[in-house]
Design a protein around this motif. Structure first.
Motif, PDB file in Angstrom:
ATOM      1  N   ILE A  89      29.845   3.672  34.222  1.00  0.00           N
ATOM      2  CA  ILE A  89      30.007   4.501  35.240  1.00  0.00           C
ATOM      3  C   ILE A  89      29.394   3.918  36.551  1.00  0.00           C
ATOM      4  CG2 ILE A  89      30.046   6.895  36.255  1.00  0.00           C
ATOM      5  CD1 ILE A  89      30.494   7.690  33.166  1.00  0.00           C
ATOM      6  N   VAL A  90      29.871   3.814  37.534  1.00  0.00           N
ATOM      7  CA  VAL A  90      29.151   3.655  38.883  1.00  0.00           C
ATOM      8  C   VAL A  90      29.117   5.077  39.531  1.00  0.00           C
ATOM      9  CG1 VAL A  90      29.381   2.741  41.293  1.00  0.00           C
ATOM     10  CG2 VAL A  90      29.659   1.290  39.254  1.00  0.00           C
ATOM     11  N   ARG A  91      27.903   5.128  40.059  1.00  0.00           N
ATOM     12  CA  ARG A  91      27.737   6.704  40.582  1.00  0.00           C
ATOM     13  C   ARG A  91      26.759   6.611  41.673  1.00  0.00           C
ATOM     14  NH1 ARG A  91      24.306  10.943  37.641  1.00  0.00           N
ATOM     15  NH2 ARG A  91      25.130  13.076  38.641  1.00  0.00           N
ATOM     16  N   SER A  92      26.869   7.266  42.899  1.00  0.00           N
ATOM     17  CA  SER A  92      25.770   7.209  43.710  1.00  0.00           C
ATOM     18  C   SER A  92      24.667   8.146  43.362  1.00  0.00           C
ATOM     19  CB  SER A  92      26.643   8.053  45.413  1.00  0.00           C
ATOM     20  OG  SER A  92      26.872   8.980  45.130  1.00  0.00           O
ATOM     21  N   SER A  93      23.555   8.044  44.201  1.00  0.00           N
ATOM     22  CA  SER A  93      22.476   8.993  43.805  1.00  0.00           C
ATOM     23  C   SER A  93      22.838  10.327  44.109  1.00  0.00           C
ATOM     24  CB  SER A  93      21.295   8.563  44.669  1.00  0.00           C
ATOM     25  OG  SER A  93      21.569   8.952  45.853  1.00  0.00           O
ATOM     26  N   GLY A  94      22.057  11.317  43.476  1.00  0.00           N
ATOM     27  CA  GLY A  94      22.421  12.563  43.648  1.00  0.00           C
ATOM     28  C   GLY A  94      23.220  13.385  42.451  1.00  0.00           C
ATOM     29  N   ASN A  95      23.349  14.639  42.565  1.00  0.00           N
ATOM     30  CA  ASN A  95      23.996  15.259  41.476  1.00  0.00           C
ATOM     31  C   ASN A  95      25.601  15.102  41.652  1.00  0.00           C
ATOM     32  OD1 ASN A  95      22.141  16.225  39.497  1.00  0.00           O
ATOM     33  ND2 ASN A  95      21.233  17.209  41.268  1.00  0.00           N
ATOM     34  N   THR A  96      26.112  13.768  41.623  1.00  0.00           N
ATOM     35  CA  THR A  96      27.746  13.609  41.885  1.00  0.00           C
ATOM     36  C   THR A  96      28.128  13.887  40.391  1.00  0.00           C
ATOM     37  OG1 THR A  96      27.140  11.440  41.707  1.00  0.00           O
ATOM     38  CG2 THR A  96      27.329  12.600  44.055  1.00  0.00           C
ATOM     39  N   PRO A  97      29.427  14.169  40.479  1.00  0.00           N
ATOM     40  CA  PRO A  97      30.100  13.871  39.132  1.00  0.00           C
ATOM     41  C   PRO A  97      30.213  12.736  38.615  1.00  0.00           C
ATOM     42  CG  PRO A  97      31.353  15.508  40.614  1.00  0.00           C
ATOM     43  CD  PRO A  97      30.299  14.707  41.450  1.00  0.00           C
ATOM     44  N   LEU A  98      30.450  12.652  37.259  1.00  0.00           N
ATOM     45  CA  LEU A  98      30.747  11.320  36.530  1.00  0.00           C
ATOM     46  C   LEU A  98      32.282  11.112  36.516  1.00  0.00           C
ATOM     47  CD1 LEU A  98      28.370  11.706  33.432  1.00  0.00           C
ATOM     48  CD2 LEU A  98      28.148  10.277  35.429  1.00  0.00           C
ATOM     49  N   VAL A  99      32.808  10.023  36.831  1.00  0.00           N
ATOM     50  CA  VAL A  99      33.913   9.441  36.825  1.00  0.00           C
ATOM     51  C   VAL A  99      34.165   8.583  35.726  1.00  0.00           C
ATOM     52  CG1 VAL A  99      35.964   8.276  37.828  1.00  0.00           C
ATOM     53  CG2 VAL A  99      34.255   9.918  39.259  1.00  0.00           C
ATOM     54  N   PHE A 100      34.874   9.086  34.580  1.00  0.00           N
ATOM     55  CA  PHE A 100      34.944   8.321  33.323  1.00  0.00           C
ATOM     56  C   PHE A 100      36.319   7.426  33.622  1.00  0.00           C
ATOM     57  CE2 PHE A 100      31.753   9.988  30.435  1.00  0.00           C
ATOM     58  CZ  PHE A 100      31.366  11.156  31.097  1.00  0.00           C
ATOM     59  N   GLY A 101      36.048   6.137  33.150  1.00  0.00           N
ATOM     60  CA  GLY A 101      37.223   5.296  32.957  1.00  0.00           C
ATOM     61  C   GLY A 101      37.742   5.598  31.500  1.00  0.00           C
ATOM     62  N   LYS A 102      38.638   4.414  31.093  1.00  0.00           N
ATOM     63  CA  LYS A 102      38.978   4.223  29.637  1.00  0.00           C
ATOM     64  C   LYS A 102      37.897   3.911  28.583  1.00  0.00           C
ATOM     65  CE  LYS A 102      43.662   3.566  31.091  1.00  0.00           C
ATOM     66  NZ  LYS A 102      44.023   5.034  30.733  1.00  0.00           N
ATOM     67  N   GLY A 103      36.711   2.967  29.092  1.00  0.00           N
ATOM     68  CA  GLY A 103      35.674   2.705  28.406  1.00  0.00           C
ATOM     69  C   GLY A 103      36.118   1.656  27.408  1.00  0.00           C
ATOM     70  N   THR A 104      35.132   1.284  26.673  1.00  0.00           N
ATOM     71  CA  THR A 104      35.147   0.163  25.581  1.00  0.00           C
ATOM     72  C   THR A 104      35.127   0.842  24.099  1.00  0.00           C
ATOM     73  OG1 THR A 104      34.553  -1.557  26.873  1.00  0.00           O
ATOM     74  CG2 THR A 104      34.497  -1.829  24.473  1.00  0.00           C
ATOM     75  N   ARG A 105      36.252   0.727  23.332  1.00  0.00           N
ATOM     76  CA  ARG A 105      35.650   1.150  22.028  1.00  0.00           C
ATOM     77  C   ARG A 105      35.167   0.197  20.839  1.00  0.00           C
ATOM     78  NH1 ARG A 105      38.044   5.571  19.520  1.00  0.00           N
ATOM     79  NH2 ARG A 105      39.180   6.002  21.262  1.00  0.00           N
ATOM     80  N   LEU A 106      34.123   0.470  20.917  1.00  0.00           N
ATOM     81  CA  LEU A 106      33.179  -0.265  19.950  1.00  0.00           C
ATOM     82  C   LEU A 106      33.398  -0.237  18.548  1.00  0.00           C
ATOM     83  CD1 LEU A 106      30.848  -2.858  19.662  1.00  0.00           C
ATOM     84  CD2 LEU A 106      29.334  -0.974  19.770  1.00  0.00           C
ATOM     85  N   SER A 107      33.655  -1.124  17.687  1.00  0.00           N
ATOM     86  CA  SER A 107      33.848  -0.854  16.165  1.00  0.00           C
ATOM     87  C   SER A 107      32.666  -1.816  15.531  1.00  0.00           C
ATOM     88  CB  SER A 107      34.969  -1.256  15.545  1.00  0.00           C
ATOM     89  OG  SER A 107      36.066  -0.424  16.020  1.00  0.00           O
ATOM     90  N   VAL A 108      31.790  -1.146  14.825  1.00  0.00           N
ATOM     91  CA  VAL A 108      30.540  -1.762  14.151  1.00  0.00           C
ATOM     92  C   VAL A 108      31.159  -1.990  12.783  1.00  0.00           C
ATOM     93  CG1 VAL A 108      28.435  -1.822  13.754  1.00  0.00           C
ATOM     94  CG2 VAL A 108      28.913  -0.769  15.673  1.00  0.00           C
TER      95      VAL A 108
END
Lengths: 110, 115
Positions: A89-108
């Motif tokens: 997640i890319v986020r500016s400084s400060g208490n801004t909300p998190l913007v979630f994408g789809k992410g990577t599903r890691l399988s170990v």
């Protein structure tokens, strides 16, 4: 919309290093790179964040390229319990909300 | 130091009823965020509150949803007249006031099922 691009899934052998890439080519100068993960349906867990220098903590290392357009999260010795969806997640400084994408599903894998 | 607490963990409501979800932030944290995760989808921001103030509610549906974070007690996310589409996991996160630290710490979530 999320400002990052991640592969949808990755596999990693147990005990090996897991290297999760993230592209953030439009990142601006005051924006940080954050990593979270979500194990199954639990609440997301903070992993690490950085601005431009590489960072390391007890969970992982974060490597940010010099131009800051991409980064890699490294889990040095992956275990089965690291199986999760990892969000960059890319986020500016400060208490801004998190913007979630789809992410990577890691399988170990054992 | 207890983490973020949410209750109830599971909530079942019939269509038309009200749902109240509670979030107690970590000790020393004065910022609370609510996120929603619909089945098989990513987390979406709903609202950001500080004590007695709504800072950003850009992700809240315009109707039926409200949130508060009173001076005393937990933050409450309230959904009136629930519909089946409200079935989701609702996560609360908190972060500290310290300007040097903006990580958000998440609770275990409340899973709302509307029947």
């Amino acid at each position: 919309d999320a400002k990052t691009t991640q592969p949808p899934s990755m596999d990693c052998a147990e005990g090996r290093a897991a290297n999760l890439p993230c592209n953030h080519s439009t990142i601006s100068g005051n924006e940080y790179v954050y990593w979270y993960r979500q194990i199954h349906s639990q609440g997301p867990q903070y992993i690490i964040h950085g601005l431009k220098n590489n960072e390391t903590n007890e969970m992982a290392s974060l490597i940010i390229t010099e131009d800051r357009k991409s980064s890699t999260l490294i889990l040095p010795h992956a275990t089965l319990r690291d199986t999760a969806v990892y969000y960059c997640i890319v986020r500016s400084s400060g208490n801004t909300p998190l913007v979630f994408g789809k992410g990577t599903r890691l399988s170990v894998i054992a | 130091n207890a983490g973020v607490m949410q209750n109830p963990r599971h909530l079942v409501r019939r269509r038309g009823q009200e749902a109240r979800l509670r979030c107690s932030p970590m000790k020393g944290h004065s910022h609370v965020y609510w996120y929603r995760q619909l089945p098989e989808e990513g987390l979406k921001f709903m609202v950001y509150l500080q004590k007695e103030n709504i800072i950003d509610e850009s992700g809240m549906p315009k109707e039926r949803f409200s949130a508060e974070f009173p001076k005393e007690g937990p933050s409450i996310l309230r959904i009136q007249q629930v519909v089946r589409g409200d079935s989701a996991a609702y996560f609360c996160a908190s972060s500290p006031l310290d300007r040097g630290s903006y990580e958000q710490y998440f609770g275990p979530g409340t899973r709302l099922t509307v029947t």
